[in-house]
Write an enzyme that holds these catalytic residues in place. Structure first.
Site, short mmCIF file in Angstrom:
data_model
loop_
_atom_site.label_atom_id
_atom_site.label_comp_id
_atom_site.label_asym_id
_atom_site.label_seq_id
_atom_site.Cartn_x
_atom_site.Cartn_y
_atom_site.Cartn_z
N GLY A 121 1.15 -1.16 0.08
CA GLY A 121 0.22 -0.12 -0.32
C GLY A 121 0.79 1.26 -0.26
N PRO A 138 4.97 -4.42 -1.16
CA PRO A 138 5.03 -3.53 -1.88
C PRO A 138 4.22 -3.76 -3.86
CG PRO A 138 7.40 -4.01 -1.38
CD PRO A 138 6.08 -4.97 -0.12
N GLY A 139 3.70 -3.60 -4.30
CA GLY A 139 3.52 -3.42 -5.32
C GLY A 139 3.81 -2.43 -6.01
N CYS A 172 -16.11 3.46 -26.23
CA CYS A 172 -17.49 4.49 -26.36
C CYS A 172 -17.77 4.79 -24.99
CB CYS A 172 -18.30 3.32 -26.96
SG CYS A 172 -17.48 2.77 -28.51
N GLU A 173 -17.51 5.46 -24.20
CA GLU A 173 -18.13 5.55 -22.87
C GLU A 173 -17.32 7.03 -22.78
OE1 GLU A 173 -18.95 4.17 -20.15
OE2 GLU A 173 -18.71 5.82 -18.76
C1 LIG Z 1 -2.90 -4.79 -2.89
C2 LIG Z 1 -2.31 -5.44 -2.08
C3 LIG Z 1 -1.06 -5.56 -1.77
C4 LIG Z 1 -0.15 -4.33 -2.71
O1 LIG Z 1 -0.75 -3.37 -2.54
P1 LIG Z 1 0.55 -2.25 -3.04
O2 LIG Z 1 -0.53 -1.15 -3.26
O3 LIG Z 1 0.48 -2.28 -4.70
O4 LIG Z 1 1.31 -2.07 -2.40
C5 LIG Z 1 -0.07 -6.12 -0.87
N1 LIG Z 1 -0.85 -7.57 -0.17
C6 LIG Z 1 -1.76 -7.45 -0.38
C7 LIG Z 1 -2.72 -7.98 0.51
C8 LIG Z 1 -3.12 -6.96 -1.18
O5 LIG Z 1 -4.03 -6.91 -1.50
#
Ligand SMILES: *Cc1c(COP(=O)(O)O)cnc(C)c1O
Length: 463
Positions: A278, A321-322, A391-392
């Protein structure tokens, strides 16, 4: 970011009014390094280059729209997270942000672990050779077949999300004659977004098991009683695009309190806690994200302090982290199609993609920036809305931004910070062909996810 979903919150006063946009930058030709990946620069002709390759060449070779991923930046961010958290913590990259076999190999080479949340993501991870013990499996409704595959593969942890799942995973593990390592995902009553968070006792959402009313404690009781499970810890994920660590502070305090209750009731100190992902990134020049080492220090300080207060040994921390890893590493390249000035309002700039390659603006009211990248321009700034070809009317890529007034059809424009949740959420709306992801590094560009073709569409449509 989801402002309307948070009518109240401790930091509500910081939230900008609807329809806000910043004044134009002094020089629209300057590429703010905060929002662009690290090897992006302008060459002598004024064209944007990434990994040493000019966008005109990339557009010619790979077409538009396309995502260009700065591989050395991705790898550097992986290393920065791994180094910041050190050997006594674990970094799991959240694969849902963007996953491909090349990415899985980079993660392995850079020493990261991987979160998956579906059979498809698990297959991709295993196929690319990620050792199963470095994979964590998430999801609020894992199918029995998915649990079966995860246990069979020997994933390092399954994050249990419901009472039913505790039993399902325990049974599956027993049938396979193994003890599956698991964490329990708890909802701590904290929901954090950007500059605000809401802390309540109850949380109205589908994920996890509530701390409130002793639900999580009951889940722990059950998990500890089942032979098929080895309960290694507790998991909490509180939101997305978070800049302020205060929400983590509240959540860590509540999780540590649960660990103390578990010790008091069962005489065991669970060895791990996972604080989820997050962490925010800069989508525009207004955003100021924290560096991984600051985040690592803040989280570790919070957990250490809370554990000392509760008389617990500090557990091993993991994070997921993603967005913070892949988000800043890619941009989407578009060709400008039509341009419609609306007198007294703004100019609508239509590009050859749209909500099919970036749904985040329509879905979350997300903010992005945009730049003219095939050339520089000295023309006056004009207020634009960058829209797609779908189309939106909600098909908006960048809601409010400035581009030079001499923008013309055929110009290339790019939207930075589209590495996370763009290709992975891409759709075929209007039978759009999902764009390729091209990795660029040291003067070389190679497709890691190819562009969809009309043949692909027809192949799925069995007639
Ligand atoms: C989505 C998610 C993440 C990654 O969230 P980011 O906002 O991309 O860092 C990590 N852990 C869980 C359980 C998630 O659902």
């Amino acid at each position: 970011m989801s402002r309307s979903a948070h009518p109240a919150g401790p930091r509500h006063a910081d939230v900008l009014p609807e329809g806000h946009y910043s004044a134009p930058a002094a020089d629209l030709n300057v590429l703010d390094e905060k929002v662009w990946s690290r090897t992006v620069t302008r060459d002598a002709d004024g064209a944007l280059t990434v990994g040493g390759i000019a966008v005109a060449r990339l557009a010619e070779q790979f077409g538009t729209p396309a995502y260009f991923l700065d591989e050395s930046d991705f790898r550097a961010r992986c290393r920065a997270w791994a180094d910041a958290f050190g050997p006594d913590a674990d970094v799991f990259y959240a694969g849902k942000a963007f996953l491909s076999r090349a990415v899985v190999r980079w993660l392995q080479e850079e020493g990261l672990n991987l979160d998956v949340c579906s059979g498809g993501e698990l297959t991709t991870a295993l196929d690319a050779g990620m050792p199963a013990e470095r994979i964590a499996f998430h999801g609020n409704n894992k199918t029995v077949a998915e649990i079966e595959r995860a246990v069979e593969a020997g994933v390092g942890r399954i994050v249990l999300d419901s009472f039913q799942e505790i039993v399902r995973v325990a049974h599956t593990a027993q049938r396979h004659g193994v003890r599956q390592r698991v964490q329990i995902r708890v909802t701590v009553g904290v929901e954090a977004h950007t500059h605000e968070f809401i802390a309540t006792a109850h949380e109205d959402q589908k994920f996890g098991i509530a701390l409130a009313d002793g639900q999580a404690a009951e889940a722990v009781r059950r998990a500890l009683s089942l032979d098929g499970l080895e309960l290694i810890g507790v998991h909490s994920h509180i939101g997305s695009q978070i800049f302020d660590m205060a929400g983590f502070e509240v959540s860590a305090r509540r999780v540590v309190q649960l660990l103390a209750e578990i010790r008091d009731e069962h005489g065991v100190e669970l060895p791990e806690i996972d604080l989820g992902g997050g962490l925010g990134i800069a989508y525009t020049s207004d955003d100021d994200p924290r560096e991984p080492h600051e985040i690592a220090k803040a989280l570790s300080d919070i957990v250490t302090r809370e554990c000392e207060a509760a008389g617990l040994r500090t557990p091993r921390i993991s994070v997921e982290p993603g967005r913070a890893i892949v988000g800043p590493t890619a941009f989407t390249l578009y060709e400008v199609g039509t341009i419609k000035p609306l007198e007294g309002l703004r100019t609508y700039v239509s590009v050859d993609g749209g909500m099919s390659d970036n749904i985040r603006t329509a879905l979350y009211d997300a903010e992005y920036s945009v730049a003219l990248v095939s050339r520089t321009s000295d023309a006056e700034p004009m207020l634009v809305r960058v829209v797609g070809k779908h189309c939106e009317s909600g098909d908006i890529v960048v809601k409010d931004a400035f581009l030079p007034a001499d923008l013309a059809p055929g110009d290339l424009i790019a939207v930075p910070a589209t590495g996370a949740y763009c290709r992975s959420m891409a759709s075929n709306y209007n039978h759009a062909l999902r764009p390729p992801v091209v990795a660029v590094r040291d003067g070389e560009a190679r497709v890691i996810v190819r562009r969809e073709t009309e043949e692909d569409l027809l192949r799925l449509d069995v007639g």
